[in-house]
Write a protein that holds these residues in place. Sequence first.
Motif, short mmCIF file in Angstrom:
data_model
loop_
_atom_site.label_atom_id
_atom_site.label_comp_id
_atom_site.label_asym_id
_atom_site.label_seq_id
_atom_site.Cartn_x
_atom_site.Cartn_y
_atom_site.Cartn_z
N ALA A 1 0.83 -1.20 0.00
CA ALA A 1 0.00 0.00 0.00
C ALA A 1 0.87 1.26 0.00
CB ALA A 1 -0.93 0.01 1.20
N LEU A 2 1.99 1.22 0.75
CA LEU A 2 2.89 2.37 0.79
C LEU A 2 3.49 2.63 -0.59
CD1 LEU A 2 4.45 4.55 2.31
CD2 LEU A 2 6.19 2.81 2.85
N VAL A 3 3.91 1.58 -1.27
CA VAL A 3 4.48 1.74 -2.60
C VAL A 3 3.46 2.35 -3.55
CG1 VAL A 3 5.41 0.52 -4.59
CG2 VAL A 3 6.15 -0.12 -2.29
N ARG A 4 2.22 1.89 -3.48
CA ARG A 4 1.18 2.45 -4.34
C ARG A 4 0.89 3.91 -3.99
NH1 ARG A 4 -0.99 -2.88 -3.76
NH2 ARG A 4 -2.29 -2.21 -2.00
N ASP A 5 0.94 4.23 -2.69
CA ASP A 5 0.74 5.62 -2.28
C ASP A 5 1.83 6.52 -2.85
OD1 ASP A 5 -1.45 4.82 -0.86
OD2 ASP A 5 -0.47 4.89 1.10
N LEU A 6 3.07 6.06 -2.77
CA LEU A 6 4.19 6.86 -3.28
C LEU A 6 4.10 7.02 -4.79
CD1 LEU A 6 7.14 5.40 -1.15
CD2 LEU A 6 5.82 7.49 -0.75
N ALA A 7 3.75 5.94 -5.49
CA ALA A 7 3.63 6.02 -6.94
C ALA A 7 2.50 6.97 -7.34
CB ALA A 7 3.37 4.63 -7.51
N ALA A 8 1.37 6.91 -6.62
CA ALA A 8 0.25 7.80 -6.91
C ALA A 8 0.61 9.25 -6.62
CB ALA A 8 -0.97 7.38 -6.10
N SER A 9 1.37 9.49 -5.56
CA SER A 9 1.78 10.85 -5.21
C SER A 9 2.68 11.45 -6.29
CB SER A 9 2.52 10.85 -3.87
OG SER A 9 1.68 10.36 -2.83
#
Length: 327
Positions: free
Chosen positions: A159-167
């Motif tokens: 989830a953190l990786v997806r958050d960073l990619a989305a940011s």
Amino acid sequence: MAQRPEGPDFKAQAQAARADLERQFAETRAQFDQARAQFDQVNERITARTGRNLVFATAIGVGVGAVVLASLIFVSALFMVFAAAAFALAVVELGTALRVAGRDIPRTAGVIAALAMIPASFYLTGDWRWYVTLAGMALVVIWRLVEYAWPGRRGGGDALVRDLAASILVQAYIPLLGSFAVLLAAPQNADGRWWLVAMLIVVVAVDTGAYAAGLNFGRHKMAPTISPGKTWEGFAGAFVAAAAAGILLSIFMLHVPWWFGFIYGGVLLLTATAGDLAESLIKRDIGVKDMSGWLPGHGGVLDRLDSILPSAAAAYALYVIFHPIFF
């Protein structure tokens, strides 16, 4: 001194004149009511088909467009204020929408990074604006990592990786692409603001041509799973509008050969359409109709910037390639 006639003939004439005026007023009122009813029916059909209120959409679009064009023509530095407001609101909209989809986007850091791109693109030269861009992306990543350190904001590693990619995607999609519009308006780019004005006019022509042709002749869907309202007939109408606008602007505004209008209009037709479809795909994946309801008849700010953002980058590329050739 002449006396006003008071006989029965005068009273009859006055009553007849009054009755005639009342009849004309009633006929005019009836014609007005009929025209208004017809307009309301047309507006209701358009609203039912497109999901937009024509009156609100037109009024908001004309008002915002007039203010932006006036800032570019008379005080180009003022354009930064409108660009900053638009990009900041769009970042908040997209960040909020992505949170609906389960992504934790640091909106405050995103707005700070977006606002930093505006003066960097307008005043800085060379590689400095790229350093500001990378710094903004680093800011949203670090901000999210610091939030992740708090127990209440933690989630799984995926989830953190997806958050960073989305940011990072938000920063690349809105302030980075939008910064090319500010770069065109910058003082160091001679005639750049006119190329920016031409880009905005062509994008509006594309939207208008597609809307009119699709509404009247649309039969064959272009991308039914992404944007059901788009048709190939609308795309053809957008092509005609883009080519006509490009040629006229090339001759009377950019002062370049008329044939460049085909290139300018054709490229912006593709980028505007692609930008519209890309945002529609994002909204479809998230599960929202509009990014927000801040602009009546239009949806959100990003719903109006979707065609402009990639077109700004394309217009700047065309400026860099062709302006030295023509001048």
